[in-house]
Design a protein around this motif. Sequence first.
Motif, mmCIF file in Angstrom:
data_model
loop_
_atom_site.group_PDB
_atom_site.id
_atom_site.type_symbol
_atom_site.label_atom_id
_atom_site.label_comp_id
_atom_site.label_asym_id
_atom_site.label_seq_id
_atom_site.Cartn_x
_atom_site.Cartn_y
_atom_site.Cartn_z
ATOM 1 N N ALA A 10 -37.069 87.870 -10.675
ATOM 2 C CA ALA A 10 -37.005 86.453 -11.040
ATOM 3 C C ALA A 10 -36.669 85.531 -9.869
ATOM 4 C CB ALA A 10 -35.986 86.255 -12.162
ATOM 5 N N ALA A 11 -35.947 86.039 -8.868
ATOM 6 C CA ALA A 11 -35.515 85.185 -7.748
ATOM 7 C C ALA A 11 -36.683 84.574 -6.990
ATOM 8 C CB ALA A 11 -34.637 85.993 -6.786
ATOM 9 N N SER A 12 -37.839 85.253 -6.966
ATOM 10 C CA SER A 12 -39.003 84.711 -6.251
ATOM 11 C C SER A 12 -39.442 83.375 -6.840
ATOM 12 C CB SER A 12 -40.176 85.691 -6.305
ATOM 13 O OG SER A 12 -39.797 86.968 -5.870
ATOM 14 N N ALA A 13 -39.242 83.227 -8.141
ATOM 15 C CA ALA A 13 -39.555 81.965 -8.813
ATOM 16 C C ALA A 13 -38.336 81.044 -8.870
ATOM 17 C CB ALA A 13 -40.060 82.243 -10.226
ATOM 18 N N ASN A 14 -37.177 81.635 -9.117
ATOM 19 C CA ASN A 14 -35.969 80.826 -9.309
ATOM 20 C C ASN A 14 -35.635 79.950 -8.120
ATOM 21 O OD1 ASN A 14 -35.726 82.124 -11.765
ATOM 22 N ND2 ASN A 14 -33.983 83.383 -11.173
ATOM 23 N N CYS A 15 -35.956 80.411 -6.911
ATOM 24 C CA CYS A 15 -35.610 79.630 -5.717
ATOM 25 C C CYS A 15 -36.242 78.247 -5.744
ATOM 26 C CB CYS A 15 -36.013 80.380 -4.454
ATOM 27 S SG CYS A 15 -37.782 80.659 -4.238
ATOM 28 N N VAL A 16 -37.408 78.147 -6.338
ATOM 29 C CA VAL A 16 -38.083 76.846 -6.467
ATOM 30 C C VAL A 16 -37.317 75.962 -7.447
ATOM 31 C CG1 VAL A 16 -40.233 75.691 -7.133
ATOM 32 C CG2 VAL A 16 -40.308 77.898 -5.936
ATOM 33 N N ARG A 17 -36.875 76.572 -8.541
ATOM 34 C CA ARG A 17 -36.117 75.825 -9.545
ATOM 35 C C ARG A 17 -34.762 75.371 -8.996
ATOM 36 N NH1 ARG A 17 -38.145 73.237 -12.782
ATOM 37 N NH2 ARG A 17 -36.533 73.492 -14.367
ATOM 38 N N TYR A 18 -34.114 76.207 -8.177
ATOM 39 C CA TYR A 18 -32.840 75.820 -7.565
ATOM 40 C C TYR A 18 -32.972 74.500 -6.816
ATOM 41 C CZ TYR A 18 -31.395 80.773 -8.055
ATOM 42 O OH TYR A 18 -31.084 82.024 -8.512
#
Length: 385
Positions: free
Chosen positions: A84-92
Amino acid sequence: MMRNIPYGKQHITSEDVEAVNKVLLSDFLTQGPTINKLEEAFAQYVGAQYAVAVANGTAALHLCALALNVKAGDKVITTPITFAASANCVRYAGGDVVFADIDPATYTIDIAKVRALLEASPKGTYTGIIPVDFSGYPVNLEAFRQLADEHGLWIIEDACHAPGGYFMDSKGKKQMCGNGAFADLAIFSFHPVKHIAAGEGGMITTNSKALYDKLLLLRTHGITKNPDLLEENHGGWYYEMQELGYNYRLTDFQAALALSQLSRADAGLKRRETIAKKYDEAFARLGIIKQQREAKHHNAYHLYVIEVDRRKELYDYLREAGIFSQVHYIPVHTMPYYKKLGWKKGDFPLAEKYYERCLSIPMYPSLTDEEQDYVIEKIKSFFER
């Protein structure tokens, strides 16, 4: 005696312990000279100009997004088959994630699907792409760089699975994962099951001096003591917070462990290749298991993934035999958080079909020949029942 064979496992040697102990008895536990040594050695290993050590792979992704100025309204493309972190970084950073389906042969993001997304929208709709070298299989970043340049996009290569992996470019040149030749930034993880284990930890590589300098600032609260960067200077104690940064630093003793592990990276990679070849041959004869297809790419084999019918039954059967396989990954777009953002099951049929059948079986350098034979025997016996 009950066996315990996990899908992945760290290997800590007496040399690793000695390296950590040396730092523990030194004057530095947090930011010390070993971090710089690790950064220099890692940059050399992957062929990049700069490397920045950070607290973990997720921190690496977050800092990359910040360094590239991801903000509200930005749309970034990535794969649903990743952690999930590969996508979450954008949301952060306030941006929006857009997924593209996978290539069913390689399990990595399909460039044709990415191109279709880009061409279906006006230029400027998207700002970046985060391809993932899934399981250790390198994405062809030369092709992605060409596509990104056509649309004015940046690239973050998520190479957490792939230190030591490479692909051959159109000129026949070896392109190491994370070398910065095509991606603006690349990230790696030092989680225990990865190639280089530091307990936790991560690395960012780049060939951009501007991005490197920004990452160094963001890694440490946005604070600098560099006299050349200060707006004022009141004396040797003086520092300035110039950005809203984070405490994403690696410790010196973690760096010592990672540096010691890095010295054995090539040997570990060779062992992974030997294990993969043995699996390849065993399962080819079985004829009912689908494997990740090779191209002119050198897989770093963080994982060994198979696709099978009756996946849940096989998972349970292996578990009863003391073999602890794993599933990588549940498609990110089906997670409750991303479903709240509008994604749903059925959006990416190839990723979802892969998820229904995939299983990661034991793959790590300290896996013995006898243990691997046992894994193969149990998988064969399951299908022969």
